[in-house]
Design a protein around this motif. Structure first.
Motif, mmCIF file in Angstrom:
data_model
loop_
_atom_site.group_PDB
_atom_site.id
_atom_site.type_symbol
_atom_site.label_atom_id
_atom_site.label_comp_id
_atom_site.label_asym_id
_atom_site.label_seq_id
_atom_site.Cartn_x
_atom_site.Cartn_y
_atom_site.Cartn_z
ATOM 1 N N VAL A 257 -2.454 -7.401 1.172
ATOM 2 C CA VAL A 257 -3.568 -6.862 1.879
ATOM 3 C C VAL A 257 -4.394 -6.769 3.991
ATOM 4 C CG1 VAL A 257 -6.306 -7.801 2.075
ATOM 5 C CG2 VAL A 257 -4.792 -8.115 0.327
ATOM 6 N N ARG A 258 -3.623 -7.760 4.702
ATOM 7 C CA ARG A 258 -3.818 -7.431 5.597
ATOM 8 C C ARG A 258 -3.450 -6.480 6.416
ATOM 9 N NH1 ARG A 258 -2.116 -13.449 8.255
ATOM 10 N NH2 ARG A 258 -3.760 -14.591 7.508
ATOM 11 N N VAL A 259 -1.784 -6.054 5.630
ATOM 12 C CA VAL A 259 -0.771 -4.835 6.044
ATOM 13 C C VAL A 259 -1.969 -3.866 6.115
ATOM 14 C CG1 VAL A 259 1.132 -3.491 5.909
ATOM 15 C CG2 VAL A 259 1.030 -5.256 5.431
ATOM 16 N N GLU A 260 -2.872 -3.622 5.060
ATOM 17 C CA GLU A 260 -3.608 -2.649 4.399
ATOM 18 C C GLU A 260 -4.992 -2.875 5.234
ATOM 19 O OE1 GLU A 260 -3.843 -2.954 0.300
ATOM 20 O OE2 GLU A 260 -4.378 -0.100 0.563
ATOM 21 N N THR A 261 -4.956 -3.868 5.893
ATOM 22 C CA THR A 261 -6.331 -3.787 6.356
ATOM 23 C C THR A 261 -5.863 -3.419 8.092
ATOM 24 O OG1 THR A 261 -5.664 -6.134 6.660
ATOM 25 C CG2 THR A 261 -7.727 -5.320 5.527
ATOM 26 N N VAL A 262 -5.509 -3.434 8.413
ATOM 27 C CA VAL A 262 -4.440 -2.770 9.904
ATOM 28 C C VAL A 262 -4.375 -1.464 9.643
ATOM 29 C CG1 VAL A 262 -4.062 -4.953 11.020
ATOM 30 C CG2 VAL A 262 -2.037 -3.997 10.478
ATOM 31 N N GLY A 263 -4.215 -0.578 8.683
ATOM 32 C CA GLY A 263 -4.585 0.749 8.633
ATOM 33 C C GLY A 263 -2.823 0.795 7.956
ATOM 34 N N LEU A 264 -1.983 0.110 7.620
ATOM 35 C CA LEU A 264 -0.828 0.621 7.305
ATOM 36 C C LEU A 264 -0.902 0.827 5.684
ATOM 37 C CD1 LEU A 264 1.647 -1.037 9.733
ATOM 38 C CD2 LEU A 264 0.664 1.321 9.228
ATOM 39 N N ALA B 87 6.427 -4.021 9.771
ATOM 40 C CA ALA B 87 5.098 -4.299 8.890
ATOM 41 C C ALA B 87 5.580 -4.292 6.953
ATOM 42 C CB ALA B 87 4.977 -2.498 9.243
ATOM 43 N N LEU B 88 6.940 -4.022 7.534
ATOM 44 C CA LEU B 88 7.438 -3.739 5.888
ATOM 45 C C LEU B 88 8.050 -5.455 5.358
ATOM 46 C CD1 LEU B 88 9.246 -3.019 3.156
ATOM 47 C CD2 LEU B 88 11.153 -3.037 4.517
ATOM 48 N N ASN B 89 8.173 -6.156 6.150
ATOM 49 C CA ASN B 89 8.062 -7.788 6.239
ATOM 50 C C ASN B 89 6.612 -8.581 5.830
ATOM 51 O OD1 ASN B 89 9.371 -10.322 5.721
ATOM 52 N ND2 ASN B 89 10.400 -10.039 7.870
ATOM 53 N N ALA B 90 5.838 -7.945 6.871
ATOM 54 C CA ALA B 90 4.060 -8.275 6.362
ATOM 55 C C ALA B 90 3.651 -7.519 5.251
ATOM 56 C CB ALA B 90 3.381 -7.929 7.300
ATOM 57 N N ALA B 91 4.149 -6.298 4.609
ATOM 58 C CA ALA B 91 3.504 -6.472 2.997
ATOM 59 C C ALA B 91 4.353 -7.067 2.691
ATOM 60 C CB ALA B 91 4.073 -4.486 3.550
#
Lengths: 306, 327
Positions: B209-216, B200-204
């Protein structure tokens, strides 16, 4: 605490702030136009001071020394821009921080190699030495007043350059949309070299002017560099107006804090504790100021909204 | 091209083999140099979590290095003076026990990292770099003026702190402790990078934005990474202080923050063994070039510049290139 002392300290703070502005203006221009964090800006300041000391030693002329400082810094700045910095525009901030950190190592040690580790001294020219009497009977060194005047002149000159000339239009356009101005036929890499050399010349000038009050030595650039970063972060990166306001804020906070915080603490505790606690708080004060500004406005006082 | 896993093992085994070779040849100084490599590698491995996985360019990690150092210095100082540390109503006895000191270093660094992280993560990009730098300077100037613990002169600890069952004054045993900690931390980093949190951190870092849309919350992920990172660097600071038996404000200096970053880049950003390789090269250059010329920093600068300009993945990237995924 007399009024005279307070006014003197305010003038000292202004003078310090104005010198920071010379550094910060170059940094913020370079960041605004090219999007580059230049840690090596402090090295250009040092190069200016050393060039001035060398020329002043050889010719005895202060004005020639100042010219040499600006020329040397601008020249080395232009060379560095064309050989190294140019490759960094497209990279991320991390690479820029590292590459310019590497430049600091090279410049600092290179200067030590050429000039040795002992500090050099630049003398205040006789026609600027001595105090002047200001209205109200305040005695203040003429040289420091001159520094304030020079800084204000540079500020005006920069304002004129950026707001009123063709080059300024190109610089402002470059800040907004570099592809577009390249498409309009402006030689963008020449513009970048020019902006970098301009920033470097201002840093060199600051180095020579401040080197006259302090000593000229290797490593003199880094403390000033960090303060200049604080200034442009407070003011908002890319904004000349922000750099000016930030520089004055930092100059005044640092100078007045150093004098008055220990006095303030003496009201509460014994003199020795007050002295040390006040001094430590004073040296931290500008960083505290910067954090407060960033927490309040994450892109600085005059920064564009991210 | 070498598989990264084998390279990681080879580097760690190489360090151990070198130390044993130095022991057999009775060269305690070499062991001390290797210990320095391990400890600096550990500090940079801490930074690598924030920088490599989280993309947080922190130019203030010397804060944690220094805090770890001062945690050791202060506790050992009170133990060697037999004067308890008075903290308001609390009275804490000093200690010469390494595990206790490590825990203190980790706790203090993590706590400060929470505060610095919360404030700094409000900003991003250059502002983040600068605000972390500013925090570093704050601690630096504070340490300089903190005269109780030596101020500008720093604090000397006469005898190295102890570890139950081991003689830490013996260079090879202290080296062993440090290497064991480094291996543990690297194992933990590896696990962390593969864990859901690491992914998740890597994605962040890449697409917040995508990380935020999946609720993280990207900020919370980054904050946690920053705290873990700071705690590890703090632990390294405590070990470094023990290696030198000396703490001074230079542990807080921004040059040190810059050097930690150099170690990570030299080795390879986001690569598990990168910081250790970077530290090994750095210490070797310092030692070898330092012997040849007083001005070895010039050559360090040149090498660093070449790596940034032409070898973007650092040394580990050269030896074991990472397959490029789809962007």
């Amino acid at each position: 605490m007399s009024t005279i002392l307070i006014i003197e300290q305010i003038l000292n703070g202004l003078q310090f702030g104005i010198m920071l502005f010379l550094m910060a203006a170059g940094l913020t221009l370079i960041f605004g136009v090219m999007g580059l964090i230049n840690l090596a800006h402090g090295s250009l300041y040092m190069i200016g001071a050393f060039a001035a000391a060398a020329v002043a030693g050889a010719t005895g002329s202060f004005l020639l020394a100042l010219a040499a400082a600006m020329a040397a810094a601008a020249l080395i700045g232009a060379i560095v821009e064309m050989t190294v910095i140019r490759r960094l525009y497209a990279t991320d901030h991390l690479d820029q921080v590292l590459a310019t950190f590497a430049l600091i190592l090279i410049f600092s040690e290179g200067t030590r190699w050429i000039f040795g580790s002992l500090p050099l001294y630049l003398n205040i020219p006789s026609w600027l030495a001595g105090p002047v009497t200001l209205p109200g009977g305040i005695q203040y060194p003429l040289y420091r007043l001159t520094l304030i005047a020079v800084g204000l002149l540079v500020w005006l000159g920069l304002w004129w350059l950026i707001e009123r000339t063709r080059l300024g239009i190109q610089i402002r356009a470059g800040e907004n949309d570099r592809e577009m101005i390249a498409a309009l036929g402006i030689n963008i890499s020449k513009l970048y070299t020019l902006v970098f050399a301009l920033g470097a010349a201002l840093a060199g000038l600051a180095g020579a002017l401040v080197g006259t009050i302090q000593s000229v030595q290797v490593g003199m650039g880094e403390p000033v560099l960090i303060l200049a970063f604080v200034v442009i972060v407070i003011g908002g990166i890319g904004s000349i107006k922000g750099a000016f306001v930030g520089a004055l804020l930092v100059g005044l906070t640092s100078t007045l804090g150093g004098v008055f915080l220990p006095e303030l603490f003496k009201l509460f505790t014994d003199p020795a504790t007050a002295q040390s606690a006040g001094a430590s708080l004073a040296s931290m004060s500008i960083y505290i100021l910067m954090s407060l500004v960033l927490i309040w406005r994450p892109t600085g006082l005059f920064g564009a909204r991210a | 091209m070498i598989r990264e896993r084998y390279l990681n093992l080879a580097v760690l085994a190489g360090l151990l083999a070198l130390a044993l070779w130095a022991l057999a040849g009775d060269q305690p100084f070499t062991i001390t140099l290797l210990t320095k490599v391990v400890i600096l590698g550990l500090a940079a491995a801490g930074l690598n979590i924030a920088l490599g996985i989280g993309g947080l360019v922190s130019l203030g990690h010397a804060v944690f290095f220094g805090l770890g150092g001062y945690a050791m210095g202060i506790l050992a100082f009170h133990a060697q003076n037999f004067a308890p540390l008075e903290l308001g109503p609390l009275s804490i006895a000093g200690t010469k026990s390494m595990p206790v000191i490590w825990l203190a270093a980790i706790a203090v660094s993590a706590a400060v990292a929470v505060v610095i992280g919360l404030l700094s993560l409000r900003t991003s990009g250059v502002y983040f770099i600068m605000i972390t730098l500013a925090f570093g300077q704050m601690f630096y100037y504070f340490a300089i003026s903190w005269s109780v613990y030596g101020g500008e002169d720093g604090l000397s600890i006469y005898v190295r702190n102890g570890f139950p069952g081991l003689n830490t004054l013996d260079p090879i045993q202290f080296f062993g402790i440090c290497l064991a900690i480094l291996c543990l931390v690297l194992l933990l980093s590896d696990r962390l990078a593969r864990s859901p949190f690491g992914l998740a951190l890597n994605a962040a870092r890449q697409v917040p934005v995508r990380v935020e849309t999946v609720g993280l919350s990207p900020t919370r992920l980054k904050l946690l990474a920053f705290v873990i990172s700071g705690a590890i660097t703090g632990l390294a600071g405590a070990l470094y202080a023990d290696l030198n038996r000396f703490v001074s404000p230079t542990m807080f200096s921004w040059q040190l923050s810059g050097e930690l970053m150099v170690l990570v880049i030299l080795g390879g950003v986001g690569r598990l063994i990168g910081p250790v390789v970077g530290a090994a090269i750095f210490v070797a250059l310092e030692h070898l070039l330092g012997g040849l010329t007083e001005f070895w920093h010039i050559w360090l600068g040149v090498i660093l510049l070449l790596i940034v300009l032409f070898a973007r993945g650092g040394v580990v990237g050269l030896i074991s290139p990472r397959r490029v995924g789809h962007d």
